[in-house]
Scaffold this active site. Structure first.
Site, PDB file in Angstrom:
ATOM      1  N   ASP A 206       2.436   5.189  -2.938  1.00  8.30           N
ATOM      2  CA  ASP A 206       0.977   5.179  -2.779  1.00  8.30           C
ATOM      3  C   ASP A 206       0.556   6.213  -1.736  1.00  8.30           C
ATOM      4  OD1 ASP A 206       0.699   2.603  -4.390  1.00  8.30           O
ATOM      5  OD2 ASP A 206       1.997   1.980  -2.758  1.00  8.30           O
TER       6      ASP A 206
ATOM      7  N   HIS B 220       1.109  -3.392  -2.147  1.00  5.19           N
ATOM      8  CA  HIS B 220       1.328  -2.398  -3.209  1.00  5.19           C
ATOM      9  C   HIS B 220       0.747  -2.979  -4.496  1.00  5.19           C
ATOM     10  CE1 HIS B 220       3.055   0.612  -5.767  1.00  5.19           C
ATOM     11  NE2 HIS B 220       3.777  -0.282  -6.420  1.00  5.19           N
TER      12      HIS B 220
END
Ligand code: NAD
Ligand code: LMR
Length: 329
Positions: free
Chosen positions: A160, A188
């Site tokens: 990410d 996440h």
């Protein structure tokens, strides 16, 4: 160069990420060009043959740093003596699913693996969980390894982080290396908060350089947070090479340190910083030195950021309650 190889255990070795990851580990990119590695591959019995095939290919690479490859179908054997463990083996989501939907299917994998790490890993074991939902799977493994310091269990939000850096650098017409101090907060998952309030581009505040709050809120944040789903939609399968690359980045920085004047993002056990309840495995801005992650302290959190962080942390708390109900922690 040390002659004693570092034992690196990789679960899900016959999977997509495993195939992209193992050759990079063997070539020295996980730990550095002067560290020998011994690979210990864990797979379920039905996939052991495929993992053995990958082991043959690793041998054919004639990697100067590769001291051996062993294949296991039991966690106890695979984690025995492990110095680094990459817990990748788990089912990926498919179109239309959220990562949290995998909790019931995948959560059960991480209890016996945590127990096996507790029983037999080396004293300096460092664990990175990649299999989804990564934060809560890491929590399950950590809570089932009471003799291992909790700080050794981490989950991957580096993909990410890299996605956020890449989107920002494309917007500003610079390369990723020019961007610093981006943060991924929380889970996440689609609730994660990619934060550029403190980020800089060539020394200038990145949010000011963008100068477009609309882009930030309605394009950048959702694009990064939902990039996994975009990859599944476009590629027809969950991200693999970029995930492997992020796993390499995470462990390399953990062991060798983050670059001066920058930080990265990793999901680590909260010490209560920034109002994240202690014990949750949540993503923070982190630096590493001496082989330890540290949460960057003292950042101002504005009201917009506070609300986003709180929403993602609330989801982590819900996931923790769910695995408590399942008897996994
Ligand atoms: N955190 C992240 O940023 C991130 C990024 C990409 C993918 N992922 C996740 O990583 C996981 C793996 O993805 P993939 O594309 O490699 O999947 P894959 O289906 O290609 O491979 C998974 C492998 O894990 C193995 N496996 C299943 N249970 C196991 C167990 N108990 N022990 C050992 N191995 C086991 C399977 O046999 C399979 O070979 C998925 O959960 C995916 O969602 C996370
Ligand atoms: O999105 C997924 O399910 C896979 C992975 O977590 C990703 O972020 O690409």
């Amino acid at each position: 160069m040390s002659d004693t190889p570092v034992n690196v255990t990789v679960t899900g070795a016959a999977g997509q990420i495993g195939y992209a990851l193992l050759f990079r580990i063997a070539s020295g990119q996980l730990l550095g060009a002067s560290t020998k590695v011994k690979l210990r591959l864990l797979e379920i019995p039905q996939a052991v043959r495929a993992a053995e095939g990958t082991a043959l290919e690793l041998q054919d690479g004639a990697f100067p740093l590769l001291a051996g490859v062993d294949v296991f179908d039991d966690p106890k054997g695979a984690f025995s003596g492990a110095n680094v463990a990459l817990l990748v083996g788990a089912r990926p989501r498919t179109k239309g699913m959220e990562r949290g939907d995998l909790l019931e299917a995948n959560g059960g994998i991480f209890k016996p693996q945590g127990e096996a790490i507790n029983a037999g890993a080396a004293d300096d074991i460092r664990v990175l969980v990649v299999g989804n939902p990564a934060n809560t799977n890491a929590l399950i493994a950590q809570r089932n390894a009471p003799d291992v310091p909790a700080e050794r269990f981490t989950a991957m939000t580096r993909l990410d982080h890299n996605r956020a850096v890449a989107q920002l650098s494309a917007k500003l017409g610079v390369t990723a290396g020019d961007i610093r101090n981006v943060t991924i907060w929380g889970n996440h998952s689609a609730t994660q908060y990619p934060d550029i309030v403190h980020a800089t581009v060539a020394g200038r505040n990145a949010a000011e350089a963008v100068g477009d709050q609309q882009w930030l809120e309605n394009e950048f944040i959702p694009r990064v947070a939902k990039r996994g789903a975009e990859i599944i939609e476009v590629r027809g399968a969950s991200s693999a090479a970029s995930a492997a690359s992020a796993a390499i980045d995470h462990v390399y920085d953990w062991v060798n340190g983050t670059r001066e004047g920058d930080w990265t993002s990793a999901a680590i056990v909260s010490d209560g910083s920034y109002g994240v309840p202690a014990g949750l495995i949540s993503s923070f801005p982190v630096t590493s030195s001496g082989g330890r992650w540290e949460i960057v302290q003292g950042l101002d959190i504005d009201a917009f950021s506070r609300a986003r962080i709180d929403a993602s942390v609330a989801e982590l708390e819900e996931e923790r309650s769910a695995v408590e109900r399942l008897g996994l922690i």
